[in-house]
Design an enzyme around this catalytic site. Structure first.
Site, PDB file in Angstrom:
ATOM      1  N   LYS A 299       0.854  -1.192   0.000  1.00  0.00           N
ATOM      2  CA  LYS A 299       0.000   0.000   0.000  1.00  0.00           C
ATOM      3  C   LYS A 299       0.891   1.244   0.000  1.00  0.00           C
ATOM      4  O   LYS A 299       1.777   1.382  -0.834  1.00  0.00           O
ATOM      5  CB  LYS A 299      -0.978  -0.030   1.170  1.00  0.00           C
ATOM      6  CG  LYS A 299      -1.882  -1.258   1.156  1.00  0.00           C
ATOM      7  CD  LYS A 299      -3.011  -1.157   2.144  1.00  0.00           C
ATOM      8  CE  LYS A 299      -3.895  -2.398   2.084  1.00  0.00           C
ATOM      9  NZ  LYS A 299      -5.091  -2.299   2.949  1.00  0.00           N
TER      10      LYS A 299
ATOM     11  N   HIS B 119      -9.326  -3.211  -5.228  1.00  0.00           N
ATOM     12  CA  HIS B 119      -9.289  -3.280  -3.769  1.00  0.00           C
ATOM     13  C   HIS B 119     -10.406  -2.426  -3.178  1.00  0.00           C
ATOM     14  O   HIS B 119     -10.808  -1.409  -3.749  1.00  0.00           O
ATOM     15  CB  HIS B 119      -7.929  -2.810  -3.245  1.00  0.00           C
ATOM     16  CG  HIS B 119      -7.729  -3.096  -1.788  1.00  0.00           C
ATOM     17  ND1 HIS B 119      -8.221  -2.278  -0.791  1.00  0.00           N
ATOM     18  CD2 HIS B 119      -7.107  -4.129  -1.161  1.00  0.00           C
ATOM     19  CE1 HIS B 119      -7.908  -2.789   0.384  1.00  0.00           C
ATOM     20  NE2 HIS B 119      -7.229  -3.907   0.190  1.00  0.00           N
TER      21      HIS B 119
ATOM     22  N   GLU C  27     -11.726 -10.755  -0.024  1.00  0.00           N
ATOM     23  CA  GLU C  27     -11.472  -9.926   1.148  1.00  0.00           C
ATOM     24  C   GLU C  27     -12.791  -9.324   1.622  1.00  0.00           C
ATOM     25  O   GLU C  27     -13.241  -8.304   1.081  1.00  0.00           O
ATOM     26  CB  GLU C  27     -10.500  -8.796   0.808  1.00  0.00           C
ATOM     27  CG  GLU C  27      -9.139  -9.260   0.331  1.00  0.00           C
ATOM     28  CD  GLU C  27      -8.184  -8.101   0.110  1.00  0.00           C
ATOM     29  OE1 GLU C  27      -7.067  -8.144   0.646  1.00  0.00           O
ATOM     30  OE2 GLU C  27      -8.556  -7.142  -0.593  1.00  0.00           O
TER      31      GLU C  27
END
Length: 256
Positions: free
Chosen positions: A18, A104, A178
């Site tokens: 990240k 994401h 996720e």
């Protein structure tokens, strides 16, 4: 003679940094990951690391002569053009990137990315000879287990279908499951939930010709994979992998 056991599919583990690290600490980290290459290869584990864009070329140099895959944190859907501030998938491919993370939950929440945006990016990644790592996951959470699985599958299914609709059937794909509510939590999602959801998601991809592997992400760390291995092919690690020792532990768990 009894039949020889078939070799299992390589498991897969990696981490995205990240925007946590600066340039010097990123490169030190990548060097530490590079040192795990032989351990991962011996365990039949594919290992990847995803630094920031600025660090990509220097990271590539540090991963030379290893089997570690270099990843990128995002891409644009066009190869060239007047798209100030975006990063071309063609350029990423030329820089030695093998896998590109897209979709994401942070990109969807902070920058308004849609399933259509993610699908276009996936197509661009494959077009340029790389592997899309497509993050999927449900926002909603139910405390009733039977409802939670159905809710998760219903939210993830259109995310997967949108992306696969833009890809050749033989393209290699990685899906990172996720649950949005598990990202940054103190513990990963429950094992029964993850296994049930990922088994359902795998069924959606069962007819594909291309290799499709499913990872779990969302507060994953040492001990996570062994509880989830009936549903997933590996783990997409976050902050727990900032300690490379934890990454090494996960690789060794996957060899068992």
């Amino acid at each position: 003679m009894p039949p020889l056991p078939t070799k299992r599919e390589n498991r897969l583990v990696g981490t995205s940094l990240k925007m946590y690290f600066d340039l010097p600490s990123t490169l030190r980290y990548v060097e530490s990951v590079a040192a795990l290459s032989q351990t991962a290869s011996a365990a039949n584990v594919d290992l990847f690391v995803i630094p920031d864009f600025v660090s990509l070329l220097s990271s590539k140099d540090r991963l030379q002569n290893t089997d570690v895959w270099l990843g990128a944190q995002d891409t644009y859907s066009e190869d060239k053009g007047a798209y100030t501030g975006e990063v071309s998938p063609l350029t990423l491919s030329q820089a030695g990137v093998k896998v590109v993370e897209i979709g994401h939950a942070e990109r969807r929440r902070l920058f308004g990315e849609t399933d259509e945006d993610v699908a276009k990016k996936a197509a661009a990644i494959v077009r340029n000879g790389m592997i899309p790592l497509i993050c999927i996951g449900e926002k909603s959470k139910s405390d009733i287990a039977s409802q939670a699985v159905g809710l998760a599958v219903s939210e993830c299914k259109p995310q997967i279908e949108a992306a696969l609709s833009q890809l050749p059937d033989d393209a290699e794909v990685i899906l990172a499951y996720e649950p949005v509510w598990a990202i940054g939590a103190s513990e990963p999602a429950g094992a029964d939930h993850v296994v049930a959801v990922t088994q359902n998601l795998r069924a959606l991809c069962a007819g594909r010709k291309g290799r499709t592997r499913i990872l779990y992400g969302g507060s994953a760390g040492p001990g996570t994979f062994q509880r989830l291995k009936e549903g997933v092919d590996g783990c997409f690690l976050g902050r727990f992998a900032h300690d490379v020792g934890n990454l090494e532990k996960v690789i060794k768990e996957m060899s068992e």
